[in-house]
Design a protein around this motif. Structure first.
Motif, PDB file in Angstrom:
ATOM      1  N   MET A  32       0.824  -1.201   0.000  1.00 30.90           N
ATOM      2  CA  MET A  32       0.000   0.000   0.000  1.00 30.90           C
ATOM      3  C   MET A  32       0.869   1.266   0.000  1.00 30.90           C
ATOM      4  O   MET A  32       0.574   2.241  -0.688  1.00 30.90           O
ATOM      5  CB  MET A  32      -0.938   0.005   1.211  1.00 30.90           C
ATOM      6  N   LYS A  33       1.958   1.231   0.743  1.00 26.97           N
ATOM      7  CA  LYS A  33       2.884   2.361   0.786  1.00 26.97           C
ATOM      8  C   LYS A  33       3.531   2.574  -0.590  1.00 26.97           C
ATOM      9  O   LYS A  33       3.617   3.699  -1.080  1.00 26.97           O
ATOM     10  CB  LYS A  33       3.954   2.098   1.843  1.00 26.97           C
ATOM     11  N   SER A  34       3.957   1.488  -1.219  1.00 29.32           N
ATOM     12  CA  SER A  34       4.578   1.579  -2.546  1.00 29.32           C
ATOM     13  C   SER A  34       3.586   2.061  -3.588  1.00 29.32           C
ATOM     14  O   SER A  34       3.943   2.808  -4.503  1.00 29.32           O
ATOM     15  CB  SER A  34       5.132   0.217  -2.963  1.00 29.32           C
ATOM     16  N   LYS A  63       1.302   4.190  -3.347  1.00 24.38           N
ATOM     17  CA  LYS A  63       1.154   5.645  -3.293  1.00 24.38           C
ATOM     18  C   LYS A  63       2.222   6.367  -4.105  1.00 24.38           C
ATOM     19  O   LYS A  63       1.994   7.463  -4.602  1.00 24.38           O
ATOM     20  CB  LYS A  63       1.195   6.127  -1.846  1.00 24.38           C
ATOM     21  N   THR A  64       3.401   5.770  -4.251  1.00 25.28           N
ATOM     22  CA  THR A  64       4.478   6.425  -4.994  1.00 25.28           C
ATOM     23  C   THR A  64       4.182   6.490  -6.486  1.00 25.28           C
ATOM     24  O   THR A  64       4.797   7.277  -7.199  1.00 25.28           O
ATOM     25  CB  THR A  64       5.835   5.721  -4.784  1.00 25.28           C
ATOM     26  N   ARG A  86       1.243   7.347  -7.730  1.00 22.08           N
ATOM     27  CA  ARG A  86       0.071   8.204  -7.943  1.00 22.08           C
ATOM     28  C   ARG A  86       0.501   9.590  -8.409  1.00 22.08           C
ATOM     29  O   ARG A  86       0.856  10.447  -7.612  1.00 22.08           O
ATOM     30  CB  ARG A  86      -0.744   8.299  -6.655  1.00 22.08           C
ATOM     31  N   THR A  97      -2.999   1.548  -9.650  1.00 18.79           N
ATOM     32  CA  THR A  97      -2.270   0.568  -8.844  1.00 18.79           C
ATOM     33  C   THR A  97      -3.229  -0.227  -7.988  1.00 18.79           C
ATOM     34  O   THR A  97      -4.315   0.243  -7.642  1.00 18.79           O
ATOM     35  CB  THR A  97      -1.245   1.252  -7.917  1.00 18.79           C
TER      36      THR A  97
END
Length: 66
Positions: free
Chosen positions: A33-35, A37-38, A40, A50
């Motif tokens: 989930m953190k990855s 966001k990169t 977007r 994603t």
């Protein structure tokens, strides 16, 4: 598994759209989930989507045309 769909081109400007899918392994759902966001951001002729999916035991990272 982080799945990134990238579509390039725009029928509005007379280009055929091309879509690619990248499948990138992640340690866990939180990291995925953190990855995600990169990836977007938006540009005039490139769109991205994603999502996170469970990784299958025989699945390898890959980039493919869709």
């Amino acid at each position: 598994m982080l799945v990134v769909m990238i579509t390039m081109g725009s029928p509005v400007i007379g280009e055929d759209s091309k879509t690619f899918e990248m499948r990138i392994p992640q340690e866990n759902l939180e990291e995925c989930m953190k990855s995600a966001k990169t990836f977007r951001f938006s540009l005039p002729v490139i769109s991205m989507d994603t999502r996170c999916e469970p990784r299958k035991s025989d699945e390898d990272p890959e980039i493919r045309g869709v």
